[in-house]
Design an enzyme around this catalytic site. Structure first.
Site, PDB file in Angstrom:
ATOM      1  N   VAL A 269       0.856  -1.161  -0.022  1.00 24.02           N
ATOM      2  CA  VAL A 269      -0.098  -0.008   0.051  1.00 24.02           C
ATOM      3  C   VAL A 269       0.817   1.205   0.056  1.00 24.02           C
ATOM      4  O   VAL A 269       0.542   2.180  -0.722  1.00 24.02           O
ATOM      5  CB  VAL A 269      -1.048  -0.190   1.162  1.00 24.02           C
ATOM      6  CG1 VAL A 269      -1.496   1.117   1.255  1.00 24.02           C
ATOM      7  CG2 VAL A 269      -1.916  -1.197   1.017  1.00 24.02           C
TER       8      VAL A 269
ATOM      9  N   ASP B 199      10.967   4.237   5.499  1.00 23.83           N
ATOM     10  CA  ASP B 199      11.135   2.668   5.964  1.00 23.83           C
ATOM     11  C   ASP B 199      12.231   2.489   6.604  1.00 23.83           C
ATOM     12  O   ASP B 199      13.327   3.266   6.318  1.00 23.83           O
ATOM     13  CB  ASP B 199      10.954   1.850   4.847  1.00 23.83           C
ATOM     14  CG  ASP B 199      10.316   0.458   5.036  1.00 23.83           C
ATOM     15  OD1 ASP B 199       9.517  -0.042   4.424  1.00 23.83           O
ATOM     16  OD2 ASP B 199      10.883  -0.276   5.933  1.00 23.83           O
TER      17      ASP B 199
ATOM     18  N   GLU C 119      -7.784   2.144   1.847  1.00 23.90           N
ATOM     19  CA  GLU C 119      -7.212   2.080   0.420  1.00 23.90           C
ATOM     20  C   GLU C 119      -8.074   0.801  -0.003  1.00 23.90           C
ATOM     21  O   GLU C 119      -8.493  -0.180   0.692  1.00 23.90           O
ATOM     22  CB  GLU C 119      -5.730   1.729   0.887  1.00 23.90           C
ATOM     23  CG  GLU C 119      -5.133   1.667  -0.872  1.00 23.90           C
ATOM     24  CD  GLU C 119      -5.759   2.444  -1.757  1.00 23.90           C
ATOM     25  OE1 GLU C 119      -5.251   3.904  -1.269  1.00 23.90           O
ATOM     26  OE2 GLU C 119      -6.409   2.429  -2.804  1.00 23.90           O
TER      27      GLU C 119
ATOM     28  N   LEU D 137     -18.360 -12.516  -8.129  1.00 23.54           N
ATOM     29  CA  LEU D 137     -19.090 -13.655  -8.322  1.00 23.54           C
ATOM     30  C   LEU D 137     -18.656 -14.901  -8.913  1.00 23.54           C
ATOM     31  O   LEU D 137     -19.334 -15.612  -9.578  1.00 23.54           O
ATOM     32  CB  LEU D 137     -20.747 -13.364  -8.803  1.00 23.54           C
ATOM     33  CG  LEU D 137     -21.760 -12.634  -7.975  1.00 23.54           C
ATOM     34  CD1 LEU D 137     -23.091 -12.462  -8.686  1.00 23.54           C
ATOM     35  CD2 LEU D 137     -22.108 -13.510  -6.635  1.00 23.54           C
TER      36      LEU D 137
ATOM     37  N   CYS E 129      -5.460  -9.998   2.371  1.00 23.94           N
ATOM     38  CA  CYS E 129      -6.187  -9.144   2.981  1.00 23.94           C
ATOM     39  C   CYS E 129      -7.667  -9.685   3.427  1.00 23.94           C
ATOM     40  O   CYS E 129      -7.970  -9.630   4.734  1.00 23.94           O
ATOM     41  CB  CYS E 129      -6.725  -7.921   1.920  1.00 23.94           C
ATOM     42  SG  CYS E 129      -5.213  -7.234   1.209  1.00 23.94           S
TER      43      CYS E 129
ATOM     44  N   ARG F  89       0.554 -15.008  -0.394  1.00 18.85           N
ATOM     45  CA  ARG F  89       0.165 -14.903   1.006  1.00 18.85           C
ATOM     46  C   ARG F  89      -1.045 -15.562   0.980  1.00 18.85           C
ATOM     47  O   ARG F  89      -1.752 -15.213   0.392  1.00 18.85           O
ATOM     48  CB  ARG F  89       0.118 -13.459   1.423  1.00 18.85           C
ATOM     49  CG  ARG F  89       1.747 -13.188   1.942  1.00 18.85           C
ATOM     50  CD  ARG F  89       1.705 -11.877   2.436  1.00 18.85           C
ATOM     51  NE  ARG F  89       1.409 -10.816   1.418  1.00 18.85           N
ATOM     52  CZ  ARG F  89       1.431  -9.561   1.631  1.00 18.85           C
ATOM     53  NH1 ARG F  89       1.614  -8.889   2.791  1.00 18.85           N
ATOM     54  NH2 ARG F  89       1.191  -8.896   0.745  1.00 18.85           N
TER      55      ARG F  89
END
Ligand code: UGA
Length: 470
Positions: free
Chosen positions: A11, A30, A150, A269, A279, A346
């Site tokens: 992000v 960072d 976001e 769908l 997420c 992930r």
């Protein structure tokens, strides 16, 4: 405007690059020196369309990278916090990175600043961020905390950021809302889209996007509720797909009929092997946990999660039903990423399925256009990697499609048929038309649709006599 973005993960990096493209002066901060060195030297750590272009366009000009958070705060009017919020063992979001960033920001406030939550966080986080900044000495009127969730998807992150369906701004004061409006003005007044060098407009996007101002708590809830609703849509259609398999209906036709109701809509769908990624699985657990803490037992979410897990088990049963026994079977697997267009593995259903198949004694040769490097670190030893789909298929007892990459939907079926030892395709993403597969001599199993078997297939006559397995 001068903006600091804290965290150069998915992000943070995309937000930093896009805010720079909108005309802002951005410092991405960072504390991971290796990551910073890679970014400064021009490397792009994630597979994301248009990101290399934007980083190349703005690096060392409107976009810089730094490990000095306090300096970045001092020179910026807005500080976007986009650090990780990984799940704890109990499913809550771990907010310790958010807290330590808030503490550090506090010491560097030298004029009115807004601190913008960009990471996905539970409701009340903005209140805590405010408290932490105050506790560490900042004046109450020297800053505001905003929530700006976001909604970007991996694989289309840059276009999702620049062509969003909506921009949600949670702000509890007018000055704070004003700064947020100014940040997004190039999108909301449409000026960004008139630029000749703007990123191309994707299908279905509506420009300019609406900016919705809410309270910070509402904005925090909007994010969790949106992800939970999308995951619920996927689990819902996966449950419907199971019924379709039992009664001999076609889930694709059902989706068309259901999705054309404008109140429901056709997107999200698509039945398959269940949702994955960094997420949905994490956010559903976190939302469930938030609800529990507020005294609401959100059992609907438990069911969404349960259906999702069950969907993988159903797929495994489908592989067993198609192949009878698994020990010693040689399987070609197309797809390792949790979805097409990304190298992210992930919570990838493909990885979890391969682990189960290997445990059951299968030999797997896998191919993915982007995720093989990452996957090689987590897959069991013995899994082989191929250079392409046809190499993976060579001499395999069956071909499994586990990720919806576009290139897997356009395979030369004649070649697939010739390469395979047995002409069996088990498609967890419904990329093909069953009749077309059968007409190419392939026995084809997909999700929520009857198996398609070629004329004269030995399995075809047996299948007709066998009770349907669910
Ligand atoms: C998701 C949301 O779509 C974004 O709006 C949100 O910003 C993001 O999470 C986040 O919270 O950061 P993402 O995880 O990148 O984005 O991926 P999706 O495109 O939503 O797909 C999630 C999973 O659902 C994938 O495994 C995908 O294969 C699966 N899926 C998706 C289906 O099985 N069926 C569908 O119809 C759609």
């Amino acid at each position: 405007m001068r903006i600091a973005v804290v965290g150069s993960g998915y992000v943070g990096l995309v937000a930093g690059a896009c805010l720079a493209d909108m005309g802002h002066e951005v410092t991405v901060v960072d504390n991971d020196q290796k990551k910073l060195a890679a970014l400064k030297s021009g490397q792009v750590p994630i597979h994301e369309h248009f990101l290399p272009e934007l980083l190349g366009r703005h690096r060392d000009q409107r976009l810089t990278f730094s490990d000095d958070l306090q300096h970045a705060v001092r020179i910026s009017s807005a500080i976007f916090v986009a650090v990780g919020t990984p799940p704890t063992d109990s499913g809550d979001a771990d907010l310790s990175y958010v807290e330590s960033v808030a503490r550090e920001i506090s010491g560097a406030i030298n004029g009115y600043k807004i601190v913008v939550e960009k990471s996905t966080v539970p409701v009340y986080t903005s209140e805590w961020v405010r408290k932490i900044i105050l506790r560490n000495g900042a004046d109450a009127d020297s800053f505001d905390v905003a929530s700006n969730p976001e909604f970007l998807r991996e694989g289309t992150a840059v276009t999702d950021f620049l062509f969003p369906d909506r921009i949600v701004v949670g702000a509890d004061s007018e000055p704070c809302a004003r700064v947020m409006r100014e940040i997004y003005a190039p999108l909301c007044d449409g000026s960004y889209y008139k630029r000749p060098d703007a990123i191309p407009q994707p299908d279905r996007s509506q420009i300019p996007p609406p900016l919705i101002v809410t309270s910070t708590k509402s904005a925090e809830l909007i994010k969790h509720a949106s992800n939970a609703f999308l995951a619920m849509k996927i689990s819902f259609i996966n449950a419907v797909a199971s019924i379709c398999e039992s009664v001999g209906a076609n889930v694709q036709q059902v989706c068309q009929g259901v999705g054309t109701d404008s109140r429901i809509g056709p997107r999200f769908l698509n039945p398959g092997i269940g949702y994955g990624g960094s997420c949905f699985p994490k956010d559903l657990m976190a939302f469930r946990s938030v609800a529990r803490e507020c005294g609401y037992d959100f059992r609907l979410l438990d069911e969404v999660i349960r259906i999702n897990e069950e969907q993988r088990q159903r797929f495994l049963r489908k592989v067993r039903n198609a192949l009878w026994t698994l020990r010693g079977k040689r399987l070609a697997v197309l797809g390792l990423a949790f979805k097409g267009g990304t190298d992210d593995i992930r919570e990838s259903p493909a990885i979890l399925l391969i682990q189960s198949l290997v445990q059951e004694g299968c030999c797997v040769t896998a191919y993915d256009p982007a995720a093989m490097d990452r996957a090689s670190g987590v897959l069991p030893p013995g899994v082989q990697f191929a250079k392409g789909a046809y190499e993976a298929a060579t001499d395999a007892d069956a071909l499994l499609i586990l990720t919806e990459w576009e290139e897997f939907a356009t395979l030369d079926l004649q070649q697939v048929r010739e390469k395979l030892r047995y002409p069996i395709v088990i498609d967890g993403r419904n990329l093909y038309n069953p009749e077309v597969m059968a007409s190419h001599g392939l026995s084809y199993y997909s999700v929520g649709r009857a198996p398609a078997l070629p004329e004269g297939s030995p399995v075809r006559s047996q299948a007709a006599n066998r009770p349907r397995q669910t």
